[in-house]
Design a protein around this motif. Structure first.
Motif, PDB file in Angstrom:
ATOM      1  N   ILE A  19       0.823  -1.206   0.000  1.00 51.10           N
ATOM      2  CA  ILE A  19       0.000   0.000   0.000  1.00 51.10           C
ATOM      3  C   ILE A  19       0.862   1.264   0.000  1.00 51.10           C
ATOM      4  O   ILE A  19       0.507   2.261  -0.624  1.00 51.10           O
ATOM      5  N   CYS A  20       2.007   1.230   0.657  1.00 49.36           N
ATOM      6  CA  CYS A  20       2.890   2.405   0.692  1.00 49.36           C
ATOM      7  C   CYS A  20       3.514   2.651  -0.674  1.00 49.36           C
ATOM      8  O   CYS A  20       3.578   3.793  -1.139  1.00 49.36           O
ATOM      9  N   CYS A  21       3.975   1.592  -1.316  1.00 50.43           N
ATOM     10  CA  CYS A  21       4.547   1.724  -2.659  1.00 50.43           C
ATOM     11  C   CYS A  21       3.499   2.254  -3.630  1.00 50.43           C
ATOM     12  O   CYS A  21       3.772   3.151  -4.428  1.00 50.43           O
ATOM     13  N   ARG A  22       2.302   1.704  -3.559  1.00 49.01           N
ATOM     14  CA  ARG A  22       1.241   2.154  -4.464  1.00 49.01           C
ATOM     15  C   ARG A  22       0.856   3.603  -4.198  1.00 49.01           C
ATOM     16  O   ARG A  22       0.605   4.360  -5.128  1.00 49.01           O
ATOM     17  N   ASN A  23       0.807   4.001  -2.931  1.00 50.91           N
ATOM     18  CA  ASN A  23       0.389   5.362  -2.602  1.00 50.91           C
ATOM     19  C   ASN A  23       1.460   6.401  -2.919  1.00 50.91           C
ATOM     20  O   ASN A  23       1.136   7.568  -3.125  1.00 50.91           O
ATOM     21  N   THR A  24       2.717   6.013  -2.938  1.00 52.30           N
ATOM     22  CA  THR A  24       3.787   6.995  -3.148  1.00 52.30           C
ATOM     23  C   THR A  24       4.501   6.844  -4.480  1.00 52.30           C
ATOM     24  O   THR A  24       4.943   7.828  -5.049  1.00 52.30           O
ATOM     25  N   LEU A  25       4.637   5.639  -4.981  1.00 55.63           N
ATOM     26  CA  LEU A  25       5.386   5.410  -6.214  1.00 55.63           C
ATOM     27  C   LEU A  25       4.489   4.977  -7.370  1.00 55.63           C
ATOM     28  O   LEU A  25       4.968   4.775  -8.469  1.00 55.63           O
ATOM     29  N   PHE A  26       3.215   4.773  -7.077  1.00 57.77           N
ATOM     30  CA  PHE A  26       2.243   4.360  -8.083  1.00 57.77           C
ATOM     31  C   PHE A  26       2.596   3.036  -8.752  1.00 57.77           C
ATOM     32  O   PHE A  26       2.376   2.842  -9.932  1.00 57.77           O
ATOM     33  N   ASP A  57      10.400  -3.941   2.826  1.00 55.28           N
ATOM     34  CA  ASP A  57      11.013  -2.674   3.229  1.00 55.28           C
ATOM     35  C   ASP A  57      10.094  -1.848   4.123  1.00 55.28           C
ATOM     36  O   ASP A  57      10.524  -1.318   5.145  1.00 55.28           O
ATOM     37  N   HIS A  58       8.832  -1.730   3.750  1.00 58.16           N
ATOM     38  CA  HIS A  58       7.897  -0.932   4.549  1.00 58.16           C
ATOM     39  C   HIS A  58       7.402  -1.679   5.784  1.00 58.16           C
ATOM     40  O   HIS A  58       6.943  -1.065   6.737  1.00 58.16           O
ATOM     41  N   HIS A  59       7.518  -2.985   5.774  1.00 57.33           N
ATOM     42  CA  HIS A  59       7.063  -3.792   6.905  1.00 57.33           C
ATOM     43  C   HIS A  59       8.148  -3.925   7.971  1.00 57.33           C
ATOM     44  O   HIS A  59       7.889  -3.659   9.146  1.00 57.33           O
ATOM     45  N   LEU A  60       9.367  -4.319   7.548  1.00 57.97           N
ATOM     46  CA  LEU A  60      10.384  -4.706   8.528  1.00 57.97           C
ATOM     47  C   LEU A  60      11.744  -4.042   8.391  1.00 57.97           C
ATOM     48  O   LEU A  60      12.415  -3.812   9.396  1.00 57.97           O
ATOM     49  N   TYR A  61      12.203  -3.779   7.185  1.00 50.19           N
ATOM     50  CA  TYR A  61      13.622  -3.501   6.986  1.00 50.19           C
ATOM     51  C   TYR A  61      14.001  -2.061   6.660  1.00 50.19           C
ATOM     52  O   TYR A  61      15.129  -1.658   6.916  1.00 50.19           O
ATOM     53  N   GLY A  62      13.130  -1.285   6.069  1.00 53.86           N
ATOM     54  CA  GLY A  62      13.465   0.079   5.684  1.00 53.86           C
ATOM     55  C   GLY A  62      13.621   1.000   6.889  1.00 53.86           C
ATOM     56  O   GLY A  62      13.174   0.693   7.998  1.00 53.86           O
ATOM     57  N   SER A  63      14.241   2.152   6.671  1.00 54.71           N
ATOM     58  CA  SER A  63      14.455   3.089   7.781  1.00 54.71           C
ATOM     59  C   SER A  63      13.145   3.616   8.357  1.00 54.71           C
ATOM     60  O   SER A  63      13.092   4.024   9.517  1.00 54.71           O
ATOM     61  N   ALA A  65      10.251   1.644   8.236  1.00 57.24           N
ATOM     62  CA  ALA A  65       9.377   0.461   8.305  1.00 57.24           C
ATOM     63  C   ALA A  65       8.502   0.534   9.548  1.00 57.24           C
ATOM     64  O   ALA A  65       8.914   1.029  10.598  1.00 57.24           O
ATOM     65  N   VAL A  66       7.294   0.018   9.426  1.00 56.32           N
ATOM     66  CA  VAL A  66       6.334   0.098  10.532  1.00 56.32           C
ATOM     67  C   VAL A  66       6.846  -0.587  11.801  1.00 56.32           C
ATOM     68  O   VAL A  66       6.606  -0.120  12.908  1.00 56.32           O
ATOM     69  N   HIS A  67       7.590  -1.684  11.667  1.00 61.72           N
ATOM     70  CA  HIS A  67       8.110  -2.386  12.844  1.00 61.72           C
ATOM     71  C   HIS A  67       9.451  -1.833  13.316  1.00 61.72           C
ATOM     72  O   HIS A  67       9.908  -2.189  14.394  1.00 61.72           O
ATOM     73  N   LYS A  68      10.070  -0.988  12.514  1.00 61.11           N
ATOM     74  CA  LYS A  68      11.379  -0.448  12.862  1.00 61.11           C
ATOM     75  C   LYS A  68      11.285   0.982  13.401  1.00 61.11           C
ATOM     76  O   LYS A  68      11.978   1.338  14.351  1.00 61.11           O
ATOM     77  N   ALA A  75       4.226   9.261  10.000  1.00 62.00           N
ATOM     78  CA  ALA A  75       4.443  10.602   9.458  1.00 62.00           C
ATOM     79  C   ALA A  75       4.489  10.588   7.930  1.00 62.00           C
ATOM     80  O   ALA A  75       3.981  11.505   7.274  1.00 62.00           O
ATOM     81  N   ARG A  76       5.071   9.556   7.360  1.00 64.24           N
ATOM     82  CA  ARG A  76       5.233   9.509   5.903  1.00 64.24           C
ATOM     83  C   ARG A  76       4.038   8.914   5.170  1.00 64.24           C
ATOM     84  O   ARG A  76       3.656   9.391   4.109  1.00 64.24           O
TER      85      ARG A  76
END
Length: 105
Positions: A19-26, A57-63, A65-68, A75-76
């Motif tokens: 959902i994050c990729c679709r909402n921001t990167l289409f 990335d958005h779930h676990l690993y990105g700076s 990420a919801v779990h990180k 905010a983003r």
């Protein structure tokens, strides 16, 4: 243990793509199912219907990420509640494309 209805719903959620990729990167990227965290006690899991699709990335690993870094994530990309509501609408829309409106499952 998830019921068949819950399994079918989570399958539909994952098929949407992140959902994050679709909402921001289409673009849609392969997704994992994330269960809502806010308002849920430690060691407990939200309903299988309180979920949204997130790439690793958005779930676990990105700076952000919801779990990180939950604060940066919200905010983003917005609150879990808003993203879950969007997911529910999109699953309903996706399922409505099929004969009988039950989706392919």
């Amino acid at each position: 243990m998830a019921t068949q209805e819950e399994k079918n719903y989570m399958h539909a959620v994952a098929r949407l793509g992140c959902i994050c990729c679709r909402n921001t990167l289409f673009k849609a990227t392969p997704a994992q199912v994330h269960h809502k965290r806010k308002g849920i006690g430690k060691g407990q899991r939200a309903s299988h219907f309180d979920t949204m699709p997130l790439c690793p990335d958005h779930h676990l690993y990105g700076s952000d990420a919801v779990h990180k870094n939950y604060t940066a994530f919200v905010a983003r990309y917005g609150t879990e509640e808003a993203l879950i509501e969007q997911t529910r609408r999109e699953v309903e829309q996706w399922r409505s494309q099929f004969v009988g409106n039950g989706g392919p499952l």
